[in-house]
Design an enzyme around this catalytic site. Structure first.
Site, PDB file in Angstrom:
ATOM      1  N   ARG A  90       0.828  -1.214   0.000  1.00  0.00           N
ATOM      2  CA  ARG A  90       0.000   0.000   0.000  1.00  0.00           C
ATOM      3  C   ARG A  90       0.862   1.264   0.000  1.00  0.00           C
ATOM      4  NH1 ARG A  90      -3.469  -2.380  -2.262  1.00  0.00           N
ATOM      5  NH2 ARG A  90      -5.108  -3.477  -1.184  1.00  0.00           N
ATOM      6  N   GLU A  93       1.969   1.596  -3.482  1.00  0.00           N
ATOM      7  CA  GLU A  93       0.817   2.018  -4.279  1.00  0.00           C
ATOM      8  C   GLU A  93       0.543   3.517  -4.088  1.00  0.00           C
ATOM      9  OE1 GLU A  93      -3.519   0.134  -4.967  1.00  0.00           O
ATOM     10  OE2 GLU A  93      -3.104   0.704  -2.884  1.00  0.00           O
ATOM     11  N   SER A 116      15.879  14.683  -1.519  1.00  0.00           N
ATOM     12  CA  SER A 116      16.919  13.739  -1.128  1.00  0.00           C
ATOM     13  C   SER A 116      16.346  12.630  -0.257  1.00  0.00           C
ATOM     14  CB  SER A 116      18.014  14.467  -0.346  1.00  0.00           C
ATOM     15  OG  SER A 116      18.961  13.548   0.152  1.00  0.00           O
TER      16      SER A 116
END
EC number: 4.2.1.104
Length: 165
Positions: A90, A93, A116
């Protein structure tokens, strides 16, 4: 190398588990973020010599022989099967879904550049939402790094022969 790392991580995780302390408690005692403490105990970050006494105080059962190992630059790697864990999946995602928009806003606010992941702070926090349900807050705090125009005159390796620095 990976096998040795896995053994060390297992030992570090056992010390943390046996302490009964959460990552938040360890973070408070060491002055580090909760995610950085987790990174240290997974050998994904290098233990600073000035921080070692604080970590030892927070985890008194930490074996002395592991401290020098934790101070070595780690092999920052991950198990490719980790993506199968629902939380990690997740997170991936979410970054993939929102990534293009986040990049666009970074470029709009800062210019052509990136965030960064080296000069980077990360924390996980728990709050109550407006509906009273628990919510996860992830904070990614990274230094802005502008992309630079690559002019030959600024390329030191071309202006000075190698070995004659």
């Amino acid at each position: 190398m990976e096998r040795k790392k896995a053994k060390i991580v297992a030992e570090l995780q056992a010390v943390k588990h046996n302490s009964g302390k959460s990552y938040n408690q360890l973070a408070e005692e060491t002055g580090l973020t909760n995610v950085y403490v987790a990174q240290l105990l997974r050998r994904q970050a290098q233990l600073n010599p000035q921080t070692a006494p604080l970590l030892r105080a927070a985890l008194p059962d930490l074996p002395q022989d592991l401290v020098p190992e934790m101070m070595r630059p780690p092999l920052r790697s991950y198990d490719p099967n980790l993506i199968q864990d629902p939380t990690v999946y997740r997170l991936n995602e979410a970054v993939m879904h929102f990534g293009e928009s986040i990049k666009e806003i970074i470029n709009e606010e800062f210019g052509d550049g990136t965030m960064s992941a080296i000069d980077f702070y990360c924390s996980v926090d728990k709050i109550k939402g407006v509906d009273g349900k628990d919510r996860v807050v992830l904070t990614f705090d990274g230094k802005y790094l502008p992309h630079s125009e690559q002019k030959s005159e600024h390329m030191v390796s071309r202006t000075r022969p190698l070995g004659k620095q």
